[in-house]
Design a protein around this motif. Structure first.
Motif, PDB file in Angstrom:
ATOM      1  N   ARG A 237       0.832  -1.204   0.000  1.00 54.02           N
ATOM      2  CA  ARG A 237       0.000   0.000   0.000  1.00 54.02           C
ATOM      3  C   ARG A 237       0.867   1.255   0.000  1.00 54.02           C
ATOM      4  O   ARG A 237       0.589   2.221  -0.726  1.00 54.02           O
ATOM      5  N   ALA A 238       1.942   1.229   0.761  1.00 52.24           N
ATOM      6  CA  ALA A 238       2.853   2.370   0.798  1.00 52.24           C
ATOM      7  C   ALA A 238       3.509   2.578  -0.567  1.00 52.24           C
ATOM      8  O   ALA A 238       3.664   3.720  -1.027  1.00 52.24           O
ATOM      9  N   LEU A 239       3.891   1.490  -1.221  1.00 53.58           N
ATOM     10  CA  LEU A 239       4.484   1.598  -2.551  1.00 53.58           C
ATOM     11  C   LEU A 239       3.509   2.209  -3.536  1.00 53.58           C
ATOM     12  O   LEU A 239       3.848   3.116  -4.298  1.00 53.58           O
ATOM     13  N   MET A 240       2.255   1.739  -3.522  1.00 53.32           N
ATOM     14  CA  MET A 240       1.258   2.271  -4.449  1.00 53.32           C
ATOM     15  C   MET A 240       0.964   3.741  -4.178  1.00 53.32           C
ATOM     16  O   MET A 240       0.841   4.551  -5.099  1.00 53.32           O
ATOM     17  N   ASP A 241       0.860   4.108  -2.905  1.00 54.96           N
ATOM     18  CA  ASP A 241       0.642   5.520  -2.576  1.00 54.96           C
ATOM     19  C   ASP A 241       1.800   6.369  -3.080  1.00 54.96           C
ATOM     20  O   ASP A 241       1.610   7.479  -3.592  1.00 54.96           O
ATOM     21  N   HIS A 242       3.006   5.840  -2.942  1.00 55.95           N
ATOM     22  CA  HIS A 242       4.203   6.573  -3.342  1.00 55.95           C
ATOM     23  C   HIS A 242       4.263   6.746  -4.853  1.00 55.95           C
ATOM     24  O   HIS A 242       4.498   7.844  -5.363  1.00 55.95           O
ATOM     25  N   VAL A 243       4.046   5.671  -5.595  1.00 60.35           N
ATOM     26  CA  VAL A 243       4.209   5.739  -7.045  1.00 60.35           C
ATOM     27  C   VAL A 243       3.091   6.548  -7.695  1.00 60.35           C
ATOM     28  O   VAL A 243       3.316   7.228  -8.697  1.00 60.35           O
ATOM     29  N   THR A 244       1.901   6.517  -7.151  1.00 58.17           N
ATOM     30  CA  THR A 244       0.814   7.301  -7.742  1.00 58.17           C
ATOM     31  C   THR A 244       0.967   8.780  -7.458  1.00 58.17           C
ATOM     32  O   THR A 244       0.307   9.604  -8.089  1.00 58.17           O
ATOM     33  N   ARG A 245       1.846   9.117  -6.505  1.00 59.33           N
ATOM     34  CA  ARG A 245       2.193  10.527  -6.304  1.00 59.33           C
ATOM     35  C   ARG A 245       3.422  10.899  -7.132  1.00 59.33           C
ATOM     36  O   ARG A 245       3.956  11.998  -6.987  1.00 59.33           O
TER      37      ARG A 245
END
Length: 256
Positions: A237-245
């Motif tokens: 979840r942290a990775l997805m939040d990071h990459v979508t930003r």
């Protein structure tokens, strides 16, 4: 024979021989050679090209080159809307789906994590990748530039980064994927949709301690695995939040 002058811009120079990079140069061409033929003869896959100007006019890949032509070749424009000029493809892909070559198994899993339908098999031969791309309108992801030169491949990306997490950032940025991401809807192993199941149905399919701590479960109908929001889910979840930003760098842990 005819002679044309070429100039390639930005990251397209990575494909050229060093003496030809970031400058205009003359090149002998066969009479009636097309723009696509010469661009690929110089080492640049046609899937990396977004705009071709010949003597200042936008042309398509099949434009025949004439003696004295000046050819400018551009990759995707990040900040400028050039849609009124485009001549190299008939239409964009409406739904982004991918097929990844044997070198990109880690990237394939991360794209599935982000919700993008991504085919991958490390035994896929190049002709099968080409056929899948054509039949299912998939974007080819590869570190093999020769694969992208195949005639029927219209959409593809040469992946420059070496590590899967960096590759994910590269593809998200190049194809502007952030707004289209739908994380946690596909199985990372099977590329099949995940769907919720009742908690009671998960009782015999997960460790007892997991069942006691968790209330929500999803499953894949292909591999029959059950997933829950544990510590690994939190890292993903942290990775997805990071990459979508569109953050520039991240180090991730992956699950086998």
């Amino acid at each position: 024979m005819v002679t044309a002058t070429f100039r390639f811009y930005e990251e397209l120079n990575d494909f050229l021989a060093r003496p030809l990079r970031r400058r205009a140069f003359s090149c002998a061409c066969a009479r009636n050679a097309t723009a696509k033929h010469m661009i690929e003869a110089l080492g640049v896959p046609h899937t990396e090209v977004e705009l071709i100007l010949v003597n200042g006019e936008s042309v398509g890949f099949e434009h025949p080159l004439a003696d004295g032509d000046r050819v400018a070749v551009y990759p995707k424009f990040e900040a400028l809307d050039i849609r009124p000029l485009l001549r190299v493809r008939a239409a964009p892909l409406r739904e982004l789906r991918f097929v990844a070559d044997a070198h990109l198994g880690g990237l394939a899993q991360l794209l599935r994590l982000a919700g993008f339908d991504t085919l991958y098999d490390n035994n896929f031969p190049d002709p099968e990748i080409e056929a899948l791309a054509a039949a299912e309108h998939r974007v080819v992801l590869t570190r093999d530039r020769e694969l992208l030169k195949r005639r029927t491949i219209t959409h593809g990306c040469y992946v420059r980064a070496l590590k899967p997490s960096a590759q994910l950032y590269e593809i998200f940025e190049r194809l502007d994927l952030a707004a289209s991401a739908r994380p946690f809807r596909l199985c990372l192993t099977c590329n099949a949709p995940l769907h919720p199941i009742e908690r009671g149905e998960a009782r015999t399919r997960v460790p007892e301690g997991v069942f006691e701590r968790q209330t929500r479960f999803v499953t894949c109908d292909v591999c029959q695995r059950v997933f829950w929001e544990g510590s690994h889910w939190q890292r993903m979840r942290a990775l997805m939040d990071h990459v979508t930003r569109t953050a520039p760098h991240i180090r991730t842990q992956t699950q086998t």
